[in-house]
Design an enzyme around this catalytic site. Structure first.
Site, short mmCIF file in Angstrom:
data_model
loop_
_atom_site.label_atom_id
_atom_site.label_comp_id
_atom_site.label_asym_id
_atom_site.label_seq_id
_atom_site.Cartn_x
_atom_site.Cartn_y
_atom_site.Cartn_z
N ASN A 130 27.69 -11.95 40.24
CA ASN A 130 27.59 -13.03 41.23
C ASN A 130 28.10 -12.63 42.53
O ASN A 130 27.61 -13.02 43.66
CB ASN A 130 27.90 -14.31 40.54
CG ASN A 130 27.21 -14.93 39.70
OD1 ASN A 130 26.08 -15.37 39.82
ND2 ASN A 130 27.53 -14.78 38.31
N LEU A 162 42.00 -23.86 36.93
CA LEU A 162 42.82 -24.02 38.00
C LEU A 162 43.59 -25.51 38.00
O LEU A 162 42.98 -26.27 37.45
CB LEU A 162 42.09 -24.09 39.42
CG LEU A 162 41.36 -22.42 39.69
CD1 LEU A 162 40.58 -22.57 40.63
CD2 LEU A 162 42.51 -21.63 39.82
N HIS A 205 28.41 -22.18 36.97
CA HIS A 205 28.51 -22.30 35.40
C HIS A 205 27.15 -21.92 34.75
O HIS A 205 26.10 -22.54 34.99
CB HIS A 205 28.98 -23.81 35.10
CG HIS A 205 29.35 -23.97 33.53
ND1 HIS A 205 30.31 -23.62 32.84
CD2 HIS A 205 28.43 -24.55 32.49
CE1 HIS A 205 30.27 -24.03 31.65
NE2 HIS A 205 29.14 -24.77 31.52
N ASP A 247 34.65 -28.19 35.26
CA ASP A 247 33.01 -28.10 35.21
C ASP A 247 32.46 -29.47 35.31
O ASP A 247 31.27 -29.82 34.70
CB ASP A 247 32.47 -27.46 33.61
CG ASP A 247 32.94 -25.98 33.60
OD1 ASP A 247 33.08 -25.83 32.50
OD2 ASP A 247 33.28 -25.39 34.59
#
Ligand code: GRF
Length: 194
Positions: A13, A91, A107, A143
């Site tokens: 990515n 994090l 994600h 997420d």
């Protein structure tokens, strides 16, 4: 816009983002950093002349200490935007707050479905007929930040998590660069790829 990219593995990515920045001129990669000094993506970034940094999370006594070391390297390049790209560490809210509103993550599921890990196995187990990936702003909830883009793929008969992951990954490499182009221009309109 100055973009720092955080990786944990091969960095496919990251490469897609770097390639698109080179073509679009909307942003420039100023650092590729990892929690794993052996991450394959670090060598790929260095080969492209991009500064790299690594802080081995296992070498620190706490999550906060690891993040302090990582932050030091990130702050040194004065990024405008942080892109998490295959970054596999959670994090702390303190780190997230520092980059509030300017940190993105990709994600491999159609959030809000399947936050967390093993997304493809879960979609297959649920008998879903489609899957995909999501780029979202990173907030303290894992997420769960505002969605900035999604790409959908069919789940085909006979799919395994490997074949599905490969099909989704191809779309990740299209979606993330498209979202970064908009985000760098200050446009938060979601990118929705068929
Ligand atoms: C891939 O499984 C991808 O779905 C997720 O992170 C993993 C590694 O990505 N975003 P990369 O090749 O390191 O970018």
């Amino acid at each position: 816009k100055r973009v720092a990219i955080l990786i944990s593995g091969g960095g496919s990515n990251m490469l897609a983002l770097v390639r698109d920045m080179g073509q679009g001129g909307h942003a420039e990669p100023v650092l590729v950093a990892s929690n794993d000094p052996a991450a394959g993506g670090l060598a790929k970034a260095a080969a492209l002349g991009i500064p790299t940094a690594a802080a081995d999370h296992r070498a620190f006594p706490s999550r906060e200490a690891f993040e302090a070391a990582l932050s030091e390297r990130i702050e040194a390049v004065r990024p405008d935007i942080l892109c998490l790209a295959g970054f596999m560490r959670i994090l702390t809210p303190g780190f997230v707050r520092r980059y509030d509103g300017r940190m993105l993550n990709i994600h491999p599921s159609l959030l809000p479905k399947y936050p967390g890990l093993h997304t493809h196995a879960r979609a297959l187990a649920a008998g879903d007929t489609e899957a995909g990936c999501t780029v979202h702003e990173v907030t303290a909830d894992l997420d769960a930040g505002p969605i900035l883009g999604q790409a959908r793929v069919p789940i085909l008969p006979g799919d395994t998590q490997e074949t599905l992951a490969a099909r989704v990954l191809t779309q990740e490499h299209r979606l993330y660069p498209a979202v970064l182009r908009r985000f760098a221009a200050g446009d938060r309109t979601p990118v929705l790829l068929p």
